[in-house]
Design an enzyme around this catalytic site. Structure first.
Site, PDB file in Angstrom:
ATOM      1  CG  ASP A 187      41.026  51.334  -6.561  1.00 46.86           C
ATOM      2  OD1 ASP A 187      40.612  50.598  -7.937  1.00 46.86           O
ATOM      3  OD2 ASP A 187      41.969  51.014  -5.954  1.00 46.86           O
ATOM      4  CG  ASP A 242      40.102  46.060  -7.966  1.00 48.53           C
ATOM      5  OD1 ASP A 242      41.445  46.037  -7.377  1.00 48.53           O
ATOM      6  OD2 ASP A 242      39.290  45.262  -7.628  1.00 48.53           O
ATOM      7  CG  HIS A 245      46.973  48.291  -2.479  1.00 43.12           C
ATOM      8  ND1 HIS A 245      46.799  48.821  -3.736  1.00 43.12           N
ATOM      9  CD2 HIS A 245      45.979  47.347  -2.397  1.00 43.12           C
ATOM     10  CE1 HIS A 245      45.857  48.046  -4.369  1.00 43.12           C
ATOM     11  NE2 HIS A 245      45.230  47.155  -3.917  1.00 43.12           N
ATOM     12  CG  ASP A 246      47.068  44.262  -4.267  1.00 42.46           C
ATOM     13  OD1 ASP A 246      46.601  44.288  -3.216  1.00 42.46           O
ATOM     14  OD2 ASP A 246      46.515  44.494  -5.438  1.00 42.46           O
ATOM     15  CD  GLU A 263      44.988  44.778  -9.799  1.00 43.42           C
ATOM     16  OE1 GLU A 263      45.569  44.404  -8.877  1.00 43.42           O
ATOM     17  OE2 GLU A 263      43.743  44.513  -9.788  1.00 43.42           O
TER      18      GLU A 263
HETATM   19  C1  GLC Z   1      43.048  43.943  -6.648  1.00 51.66           C
HETATM   20  C2  GLC Z   1      43.368  44.732  -5.489  1.00 51.66           C
HETATM   21  C3  GLC Z   1      43.404  43.839  -4.218  1.00 51.66           C
HETATM   22  C4  GLC Z   1      42.111  43.517  -4.071  1.00 51.66           C
HETATM   23  C5  GLC Z   1      41.545  42.671  -5.108  1.00 51.66           C
HETATM   24  C6  GLC Z   1      40.251  42.443  -5.198  1.00 51.66           C
HETATM   25  O1  GLC Z   1      43.829  43.028  -7.088  1.00 51.66           O
HETATM   26  O2  GLC Z   1      44.425  45.451  -5.749  1.00 51.66           O
HETATM   27  O3  GLC Z   1      43.667  44.852  -3.407  1.00 51.66           O
HETATM   28  O4  GLC Z   1      42.304  42.456  -3.067  1.00 51.66           O
HETATM   29  O5  GLC Z   1      41.589  43.420  -6.430  1.00 51.66           O
HETATM   30  O6  GLC Z   1      39.217  43.583  -5.255  1.00 51.66           O
END
Ligand code: GLC
Ligand code: MG
Length: 602
Positions: free
Chosen positions: A139, A241, A371-372, A298
């Site tokens: 990641d 990310d 995980h979000d 993402e």
């Molecule tokens: C992304 C991750 C999340 C994190 C955010 C800041 O959205 O998936 O878990 O809190 O980025 O890095």
């Protein structure tokens, strides 16, 4: 943001510089699915034929009794993954970090968080996973670092050192207040004051997560070095990310206020700013070119229409996680207390659009959990739905659409949400911020907690449920986050023995998918578009046709077999989540039972 400019700059870029990541200017607008069935599975890349699996490292398997999952724990559970057809594991960040956002606040990209183990443990994991045909995907948290990183420490020391320009610093407004009214994604101002520099720094997320300045070529090179370091270690790819935020607009003025404090959502102001694709093309050239890896960005806010500029021949990544099917309850900003509701028709529309957008260009990462987000069973089905049937229903969609399925840990067991009594029981910093936002917006404590129950990221972060023993075999110590109370019944060991479990269903469908040209490569067409309860689609190629029918409602749902093309008695029910009519002729089925999922084929 001005999408047209992104589109134009992408379309007319020449390809030659990007060997192994070539850009072809032709035919990007084709959205027909027919072309997709021309290639055979042998032409697919390795990552298009596997299931990927997301591991939330804190919660997967603890090996040393400290209550936190770790790398050796993951290594001890590789067989569970291999049995699921998993060919790549995406690990949430394992780097040195103060863990304010559970690793998404990186202090040092070159070392392993001692909580998770050592670099030797990491090497061992990569090696052993490789032997089982599983690649480790890192990641890359490249929009920001932790405020505890050396880079940020140096940057905040003064306005004129080597690192001064590595983050985004601005002077206050004339009255001393923040440079603008942007609200961070976790709530509150996106700016934090630094006394040394007498300036504010920008953070898209928490104040402990300062945004890097991608305009500075030294920053970009430092990040590419990080990525190449992990590829040299044997990583099989990257999940990128929060990628839409790396490029900031040139204009830092106030945006239209949308909350009671006069702030405006930073996402609206900075996501997918023109020029972002130039940065990412450079990343592709300097990191990915010519390597047999995959990248998945993402990319919240990239619409299916724009997918073609992000993935495929003209794109910057192999896949992107877009959120059109995940954020159906939100219009614009993801403020939990402002969530609405959605219908199955909205979900069908979003999935079909993404399937069409990637039919002849690019590749789709299929996912319903990460995980979000809350657990999918509690998100996509009516309240009170049977979790086993609901888990199988969504699993059917996950493993039958066109793309690479991303299973999130525990999804294969049908895990569900938790609802704890007090906000103090929650660990996730976003849950706490969202609770406070709700209170500020005038909701009662009870109402604020109900939004947390519905959306908390901790719902999906409770430890894995391996067996019925104390703490479900996750740890011999005290788990960092409480387990879901249902672990004595719902766990991998029980589901292993039970042929009607969610896990058994995932295994059967994964085995079926593996090497099945129709599911891996065949075209997708939605069926029964007007049906309010059933999501139906066909997958087909020159060798045959499969029909997937899933009832998302809690009642019997009828459909017209002729419209679905399943009157043909040569065809059979290959899979049925109720299990009692498998092998029967397709023509025998005219309605689906509550939450029933079936696959019909030859
Ligand atoms: C992304 C991750 C999340 C994190 C955010 C800041 O959205 O998936 O878990 O809190 O980025 O890095
Ligand atoms: Mg541990």
């Amino acid at each position: 943001m001005e999408k047209t400019a992104i589109i134009l700059s992408t379309l007319f870029l020449t390809a030659s510089a990007l060997s192994g990541c070539s850009i072809d200017s032709g035919n990007t607008d084709r959205i027909k699915t027919e072309d997709s069935s021309l290639e055979s599975t042998s032409e697919l890349k390795w990552w298009q034929k596997i299931n990927a699996y997301e591991i939330y490292v804190n919660s997967f398997q603890d090996s040393d009794g400290d209550g936190y999952g770790d790398l050796n724990g993951i290594r001890s559970r590789l067989d569970h993954l291999a049995d699921l057809g998993v060919g790549a594991i995406w690990l949430t960040p394992v780097y040195d970090s103060p863990m304010e956002d559970n690793g998404y606040d990186v202090a040092d990209y070159y070392s392993i968080n001692t909580r998770y183990g050592t670099m030797e443990d990491m090497d061992a994991l990569i090696r052993e996973a490789d032997k089982k045909g599983i690649k480790v995907v890192m990641d890359l948290v490249f929009n920001h670092t932790s405020d505890r990183s050396e880079w940020f420490k140096r940057s905040s020391e003064s306005r004129d050192n080597e690192y001064s320009d590595w983050y985004i610093w601005r002077d206050p407004k004339a009255d001393g207040s923040e440079p603008n009214n942007w609200r961070s994604i976790f709530g509150g101002s996106a700016w934090t004051w630094n006394e040394n520099r007498k300036q504010y720094y920008l953070h898209t997320f928490a104040s402990s997560q300062p945004d890097l300045n991608w305009e500075n070529p030294k920053v970009r090179d430092a990040l590419y070095d990080v990525a190449n370091f992990w590829l040299d270690k044997g990583a099989g790819g990257f999940r990128m990310d929060a990628i839409p935020y790396i490029k900031k607009p040139s204009d830092f003025s106030d945006g239209p206020a949308d909350d009671s404090e006069g702030r405006c959502d930073i996402h609206m102001m900075t996501a997918n700013t023109d020029g972002i694709l130039d940065f990412l093309r450079e990343f592709k050239e300097k990191v990915c070119a010519g390597k047999d890896i995959f990248t998945v960005g993402e990319a919240n806010g990239v619409s299916p229409d724009d997918l073609k500029y992000w993935v495929g021949e003209n794109g910057v990544f192999d896949m992107i996680f877009e959120f059109s099917h995940m954020n159906l309850d939100f219009e614009g900003s993801e403020t939990w207390c402002k969530a609405g509701s959605f219908e199955l028709s909205d979900l069908k529309k979003a999935l079909t659009e993404s399937q069409i957008a990637t039919a002849s260009n690019g590749w789709y990462p299929i996912y319903f959990e990460n995980h979000d987000k809350p657990r999918s069973i509690d998100h996509f089905f009516p309240e009170g739905s049977d979790p086993v049937l609901a888990g199988k229903a969504l699993g059917t969609v996950l493993l039958s659409l066109r793309g690479t399925p991303f299973i999130y840990q525990g999804e294969e067991l049908g895990l569900t949400n938790v609802s704890w009594d007090s906000i103090d029981d929650y660990n996730d910093l976003n849950s706490k911020s969202q609770y406070n936002i709700a209170i500020k917006e005038g909701f009662s404590e009870e109402e604020a907690l109900s939004f947390v129950h519905r959306f908390s990221r901790d719902n999906a972060r409770t430890p894995m449920q391996w067996d019925s023993s104390i703490n479900s075999g996750f740890t011999t110590g005290t788990p960092w986050l409480p387990l879901n109370e249902n672990y004595k019944e719902v766990n991998a060991e029980n589901e292993n023995k039970d042929t009607s479990s969610v896990l058994s269903w995932y295994r059967r469908l994964s085995d079926f998918r593996k090497g099945n040209d129709i599911l891996l490569k065949g075209e997708y067409n939605e069926l029964l578009n007007e049906n309010k309860d059933i999501y139906a689609f066909e997958r087909k190629d020159t060798s045959g046709r499969l029909v997937i029918l899933v009832n998302f409602s809690n009642k019997d749902a009828g459909f017209d077999p002729a419209e679905a093309g399943v009157t043909d008695n040569e065809k059979k029910i290959l899979f049925s989540s109720y299990g009692d009519n498998e092998g029967e002729k397709a023509g025998s089925i005219k309605s689906l039972r509550p939450l029933e999922a079936v696959i019909i084929g030859e």
